[in-house]
Design a protein around this motif. Structure first.
Motif, PDB file in Angstrom:
ATOM      1  N   ALA A   1       0.835  -1.210   0.000  1.00  0.00           N
ATOM      2  CA  ALA A   1       0.000   0.000   0.000  1.00  0.00           C
ATOM      3  C   ALA A   1       0.865   1.253   0.000  1.00  0.00           C
ATOM      4  O   ALA A   1       0.588   2.216  -0.718  1.00  0.00           O
ATOM      5  N   CYS A   2       1.925   1.231   0.808  1.00  0.00           N
ATOM      6  CA  CYS A   2       2.829   2.393   0.840  1.00  0.00           C
ATOM      7  C   CYS A   2       3.489   2.599  -0.522  1.00  0.00           C
ATOM      8  O   CYS A   2       3.618   3.730  -0.999  1.00  0.00           O
ATOM      9  N   CYS A   3       3.892   1.500  -1.119  1.00  0.00           N
ATOM     10  CA  CYS A   3       4.522   1.611  -2.446  1.00  0.00           C
ATOM     11  C   CYS A   3       3.513   2.118  -3.478  1.00  0.00           C
ATOM     12  O   CYS A   3       3.857   2.864  -4.399  1.00  0.00           O
TER      13      CYS A   3
ATOM     14  N   VAL B   1      -1.107  10.764   3.341  1.00  0.00           N
ATOM     15  CA  VAL B   1      -1.654   9.403   3.257  1.00  0.00           C
ATOM     16  C   VAL B   1      -0.544   8.383   3.495  1.00  0.00           C
ATOM     17  O   VAL B   1      -0.728   7.381   4.207  1.00  0.00           O
ATOM     18  N   LEU B   2       0.625   8.673   2.956  1.00  0.00           N
ATOM     19  CA  LEU B   2       1.766   7.774   3.162  1.00  0.00           C
ATOM     20  C   LEU B   2       2.145   7.707   4.637  1.00  0.00           C
ATOM     21  O   LEU B   2       2.445   6.629   5.166  1.00  0.00           O
ATOM     22  N   PHE B   3       2.105   8.859   5.306  1.00  0.00           N
ATOM     23  CA  PHE B   3       2.424   8.876   6.729  1.00  0.00           C
ATOM     24  C   PHE B   3       1.453   7.992   7.502  1.00  0.00           C
ATOM     25  O   PHE B   3       1.839   7.237   8.403  1.00  0.00           O
ATOM     26  N   VAL B   4       0.185   8.118   7.158  1.00  0.00           N
ATOM     27  CA  VAL B   4      -0.819   7.287   7.831  1.00  0.00           C
ATOM     28  C   VAL B   4      -0.545   5.811   7.540  1.00  0.00           C
ATOM     29  O   VAL B   4      -0.656   4.960   8.439  1.00  0.00           O
TER      30      VAL B   4
ATOM     31  N   GLY C   1       7.910  10.670   7.982  1.00  0.00           N
ATOM     32  CA  GLY C   1       7.340   9.350   7.726  1.00  0.00           C
ATOM     33  C   GLY C   1       7.831   8.320   8.714  1.00  0.00           C
ATOM     34  O   GLY C   1       7.055   7.520   9.247  1.00  0.00           O
ATOM     35  N   PHE C   2       9.115   8.359   8.996  1.00  0.00           N
ATOM     36  CA  PHE C   2       9.671   7.392   9.939  1.00  0.00           C
ATOM     37  C   PHE C   2       9.157   7.651  11.342  1.00  0.00           C
ATOM     38  O   PHE C   2       8.902   6.719  12.113  1.00  0.00           O
ATOM     39  N   ALA C   3       9.019   8.918  11.692  1.00  0.00           N
ATOM     40  CA  ALA C   3       8.476   9.246  13.008  1.00  0.00           C
ATOM     41  C   ALA C   3       7.039   8.735  13.133  1.00  0.00           C
ATOM     42  O   ALA C   3       6.643   8.226  14.188  1.00  0.00           O
ATOM     43  N   CYS C   4       6.267   8.869  12.062  1.00  0.00           N
ATOM     44  CA  CYS C   4       4.893   8.330  12.084  1.00  0.00           C
ATOM     45  C   CYS C   4       4.924   6.815  12.237  1.00  0.00           C
ATOM     46  O   CYS C   4       4.095   6.229  12.942  1.00  0.00           O
ATOM     47  N   TYR C   5       5.887   6.178  11.593  1.00  0.00           N
ATOM     48  CA  TYR C   5       6.029   4.730  11.746  1.00  0.00           C
ATOM     49  C   TYR C   5       6.349   4.378  13.197  1.00  0.00           C
ATOM     50  O   TYR C   5       5.782   3.438  13.760  1.00  0.00           O
TER      51      TYR C   5
END
Lengths: 206, 580, 303
Positions: A18-20, A52-55, A139-143
């Protein structure tokens, strides 16, 4: 370690893909908007897709931890020839790989499109790197938020908490701008989140 | 890694996360508060006008020919000007052409558009453009050219002999000539691109008071504040009598990025903004200062801030030069003065000032709120006027509530940040409030630091009073931490560290404590009857050893000690049940 | 190699304010088969989980193969085979995938033994774990634990869910492991017949304490059940210490005593019993006597 990584990827393939997919859509939008010349639309749509990618990344982290707790995966794994730190490291590595797999193509596409524009001079040469670093770290922080919040048994808190914290954290880039200050804060935040998650994971009961 | 070190690392990590998230939450709450306050005000006090300007002797009030005198107007954008300080907006603006971080000053989407930029690797200015050349057969063609300019000259190819600019401050809008101030070389330069020459001004002496920060179009946050000249209107143009006393039309050229004209080409002057807030006039031919043009206005603030403002002290400013044409034998222009408008740090007050050609203040005006009796529909005469800044904080409906909310939000921040804001207040750029998480440039405490009406001790005393709720809150939180720490058996040192941490870092520290405190369910000590931790060998209250009264194991034991395992013939080993 | 494979030092564990283990200490020497017994909720599984680092202790320390349980290295983990109560396998995986995962994460893998076990238990490779019966999951769990050729095998009620034949097969496997030099087994079970068959040492947990920790032979010799007939009414108080259980009916008294010795014999004889018969006890009998609730026993002071 490869077995652990392979297991993580296989178990959460949906989130990785989904991220890709979001990344591919972003590239498509960038190409379309640069061809049609609607610059504003490019920025707006890219921003929305990045959110959306962050989510999605947060969801990946949350799924990894929630699934572990619900299915007692680490309860089995930690009785094999692995340590909890290694289990967590493999998990985080998958998150990093997903992030890179999503963002590097977007960055490459952006660089190609910018080079095609062939401007006599760049407005600010470091901008693309600063923005890319800020986006990647956000993005990594959201992960990491997903990893932290996924270790819960309450689905309500998992969903609500994820959205709230991702929104709050993503707003950091709007508040500070995607420059060195935001990058420094994000690095510190990520390090702190990973340490806290590691502490929680290694001292939890399985 | 031992348990204590792990625990310490965990506490620090949790603290960083909590601090970041809490500060972000408070940041957006502060921004929302500021936005609401601006929206309360902007409809009321968004425009001020000075009319008549009284700059021109031919505009006489009793002149029947004069319909409307000339004037100047300052207008605030309905959008919150502080949004320009928001991190992402600030980041982009500073990197777009013309911004301080961008090397590009002119650019265009079309191939024929000129590009003017600073090449840092060469240390030279580069101008890429096109010329239209008419051929012999009457048709036209484009000639593409590139010029390189350094302090020593201009050429069509990069050349070390041209020298290097170090830290140029550029007027991005005027190209004929292009005036640059280099703060590294401490001098002005005027580049004449078409002639491919450069004029070098005298180097400013080391002790020179001039510190130019902006040249040409003097503005900050142009989207938030505009100053316009309003020309006079006459019933009929007065007939010219002689070449000496010919009234003319006053013209002003608003300098915009797409403006074709600018005062430079009319009067060979350019405005220079100094770091001190002074506006100077520079002769473009000699590149020497020829006098003062005025100062940045000092908008009203809640705490009167200074006798002078610098460009960083205001949220927005705009300076509109005025030039006058003289009809007659020579179609010449003269500099007639300038209008300067400035918006206060918190965007609650605007001030407009008009200066004559010699830089003397002619007149000024501040934003005010007219208060009416009854329903305030403007039908009845106004009861009184109050300054817009007082209106913003106390005057308009909803303002007191917003002020109280702002005060409360500020006092939720750790006291150490409030104190730092007080101490660092003079160095804040005005719009930095919208991108600062830790320090609070727009807080009451920071504003109080700039209050020139009081001495330093009195200022600090007032700031201390403003911080009282924050201090009260941390004292309360610290006492809760102390009590809970005692309950859960934290050591004396650990309790002391937590108390100090809570006093310094306030609410985030308390939240961190709650998240990292030992999550052990306390049990009742059978000796002293108080709650104690089961993971400690002795009760941390009475010091008694551990007994579990609800468990009643049998008195007997059948235990074989390992070293006597082979000695079957001797009396069986009996374990003596002793206290652990 | 350390002589003590498993060591527990003064282990205390609380769950939500309720004490489960109250200062338990034991040592399992290398090559030993240690049977850990106790009633439901006595803390056996808790102790095993703490040993494996799955649960943090409230107080005290535990060591496995010379390493602190909370900081077990991957190598130490790889030398321990564990069959958990409830058989915590990843339910959503197919057997083949689970086997592949365990194989990939093990230090050594005995493919021959594993194949033999899978064949013996007739376990399907292509079925999901959750689709297997409880007994099949137990067999799978056991096979995975055995396939890594462990130095220490920890079994928490391993035969739960196994039918009689499978249980016998398991026991034979366990004996097979025993016969390999240097292997140690720590197991807990409610089927005392199996424990009696294979265990060297016994540990019994009662009320958070380890009340028994000795060899099986010693246990049988040190806990004695006597039927004593007195000339008149059986006395209320015999002044004998370490009475495990005592039942009186008229002139007859059935007495279970721990650490029976000549001194206690002498004390009994002062009451001039008519007869004193030694009643044989199985491990199950001993276990039931040892774990009888304290309220059913006469008040005794601590030694």
């Amino acid at each position: 370690m490869l077995s652990l990584i392979g297991r993580e990827v296989y178990d959460h393939l949906v989130y990785v893909l989904a991220c890709c997919l979001v990344s591919a859509i972003t590239i498509g939008v960038m190409i379309l908007t640069s061809v049609s010349g609607i610059v504003q639309a490019a920025y707006v749509s890219s921003t929305i897709l990045m959110l959306v990618l962050f989510v999605g990344l947060c969801a990946l982290g949350a799924a990894q931890m929630y699934g572990d707790r619900a299915n007692r995966i680490s309860a089995l794994l930690s009785t094999l020839a692995v340590t909890r730190s290694r289990i967590l490291a493999a998990r985080v590595l998958v998150g990093v790989l997903t992030l890179l797999a999503s963002l590097i193509p977007v960055l490459i596409a952006a660089l190609i499109l910018l080079s095609l524009a062939a401007l006599p001079a760049a407005f600010y040469p470091r901008m693309i790197w600063e923005v890319s670093a800020a986006v990647a770290l956000t993005g990594f922080a959201c992960y990491c938020i997903g990893l932290e919040i996924g270790w819960t048994t309450s689905k309500t808190w998992l969903i609500l908490g994820s959205f709230l914290l991702v929104a709050l954290l993503a707003s950091l880039v709007f508040a500070k701008g995607p420059g060195l200050e935001a990058i420094a804060i994000l690095l510190l935040f990520i390090a702190a989140m990973l340490v806290h998650t590691w502490h929680k994971f290694t001292s939890a009961s399985f | 890694m031992n348990g204590q070190r792990r625990s310490l690392i965990n506490v620090v990590a949790t603290g960083v996360v909590v601090m970041t998230l809490v500060l972000l939450g408070l940041f957006w709450a502060r921004c929302a508060c500021s936005d609401l306050r601006h929206s309360l005000l902007s409809g009321v006090t968004g425009v001020i006008e000075i009319r008549p300007a009284r700059l021109f002797p031919w505009e006489q009030p009793d002149d029947p020919n004069l319909t409307t005198a000339s004037g100047v107007r300052a207008q605030m954008s309905p959008m919150n000007p502080l949004l320009a300080g928001l991190g992402v907006v600030h980041y982009v603006q500073r990197r777009l052409p013309g911004g301080p971080y961008s090397n590009v000053y002119r650019w265009g989407a079309e191939p024929s558009d000129p590009w003017v930029y600073y090449d840092a690797s060469l240390g030279q200015m580069v101008y890429k453009g096109t010329d239209r050349i008419r051929k012999n057969d009457g048709t036209g063609t484009f000639r593409y050219f590139t010029y390189y300019a350094g302090p020593e000259g201009v050429s069509e190819a990069p050349d070390e002999k041209l020298g290097r600019f170090i830290a140029p401050v550029v007027d991005p809008f005027s190209l004929r000539p292009w005036v640059i101030y280099d703060s590294g070389l401490r001098g002005f330069f005027a580049i004449h691109w078409q002639e491919r020459t450069i004029t070098k001004g005298p180097e400013l002496a080391a002790g020179d008071m001039h510190r130019p920060v902006q040249v040409g179009l003097l503005s900050k946050n142009l989207m938030s504040l505009r100053v316009d000249f309003l020309p006079a209107s006459f019933k009929s143009r007065p007939a010219s009598a002689s070449s000496d006393a010919v009234p003319g039309e006053a013209e002003s050229q608003r300098l915009t990025p797409v403006a074709v004209g600018d005062i430079c080409s009319f009067v060979k002057r350019v405005l220079v903004l100094d770091a001190s807030g002074r506006i100077d006039l520079l002769d473009v031919d000699t590149l020497e200062f020829v006098g003062e043009a005025g100062r940045l206005p000092i908008p009203a603030t809640l705490f009167r801030s200074s006798t002078a403002v610098t460009p960083d002290d205001v949220a927005a400013y705009c300076v509109e030069p005025i030039v006058v044409s003289h009809h007659g034998a020579s179609n010449s222009w003269t500099y007639a003065g300038c209008a300067a408008g400035a918006l206060s740090r918190d965007a609650t007050a605007m001030r407009l000032e008009l200066f004559d050609p010699n830089g003397r203040l002619v007149t000024s005006k501040d934003t005010k709120l007219l208060r009416y009796t009854g329903t305030g529909n403007g039908q009845s005469p106004p009861r009184d006027t109050i300054s817009s800044v007082r209106a913003a904080y106390f005057g308009v409906p909803g303002a007191p509530t917003l002020t109280a909310v702002k005060f409360a939000l500020e006092n939720l921040h750790p006291p150490v940040f409030l104190l730092s804001s007080y101490l660092a207040a003079p160095s804040f750029e005005a719009t930095s409030a919208y991108r600062s998480l830790v320090l609070l440039p727009e807080s009451f405490v920071a504003m109080q630091a700039g209050d020139i009406r009081a001495g330093p001790i009195h200022r600090f005393y007032i700031a201390g009073l403003l911080m009282l709720p924050a201090i009260g809150l941390v004292v309360l939180l610290a006492s809760l931490v102390a009590r809970d720490g005692m309950k859960v058996g934290l050591s004396k040192d650990a309790r002391a560290i937590w108390i100090i941490g809570t006093v310094v870092f306030g609410l985030p520290a308390y939240i961190t404590y709650r998240l990292t405190r030992p999550s052990i369910r306390l049990v009742t000590c059978p000796n002293c009857g108080q709650a104690r931790r089961p993971d400690m060998e002795r009760c941390h209250r009475c010091g008694s050893l551990w007994i579990v009264p609800e468990l009643t194991p049998p008195a007997w034991r059948v235990v074989e000690l390992p070293e006597r395992a082979g000695n079957e013939s001797s009396a069986p080993a009996q374990e003596t049940i002793s206290e652990a | 190699m350390p002589d003590t494979v498993v060591e527990v030092r003064n282990l205390v564990k609380y769950f939500d304010g309720r004490c489960v283990l109250d200062g338990v200490s034991l040592a399992v020497p290398r090559g030993c088969i240690y049977g850990l017994l106790g009633r439901n909720g006595s803390g056996k599984t808790t102790m095993i989980r703490i040993l494996l680092g799955l649960e943090p202790p409230t107080r005290g320390q535990t060591f496995v193969l010379g390493e602190d349980s909370m900081r077990l290295s991957a190598k130490a983990h790889g030398r321990v085979g564990y069959v958990a109560e409830g058989h915590h396998l990843i339910q959503s995986y197919k057997v083949r995938r689970l086997v592949g995962l365990c194989k990939g994460l093990s230090l050594q893998w005995n493919e021959e033994l594993f194949g033999h076990l899978m064949e013996m238990f007739r376990l399907p490779m292509d079925r999901k774990v959750r689709e297997l019966s409880a007994g099949m999951r137990a067999q799978l769990n056991l096979s995975l634990a055995m396939a890594i050729d462990p130095e220490l095998l920890i079994l928490d009620d391993p035969t739960l869910g196994l039918d009689t034949v499978a249980r016998r097969q398991f026991l034979e496997l366990a004996i097979d492991v025993i016969q390999r030099q240097g292997r140690t087994i720590l197991f807990s079970s409610h089927i005392l017949g199996d424990v009696e068959r294979i265990a060297d040492r016994i540990g019994v947990l009662v009320a958070g304490k380890l009340v028994v920790d000795c060899t099986l032979e010693q246990l049988k010799s040190r806990i004695r059940r006597l039927r004593v007939i007195f000339p008149r009414q059986a006395p209320e108080d015999l002044y004998i210490t370490e009475i495990v259980n005592q039942q009186r009916q008229g002139r007859e008294m059935v007495l279970t005593v721990a650490n029976w010795n000549p001194q206690k014999q002498a004390i009994l004889e002062t009451f001039c019993p008519e007869s004193c018969t030694d009643l044989p006890m199985t491990l199950e009998d001993i276990f039931i006597e040892c774990t009888r609730p304290a309220s059913a026993l006469p008040q005794e002071s601590e030694v």
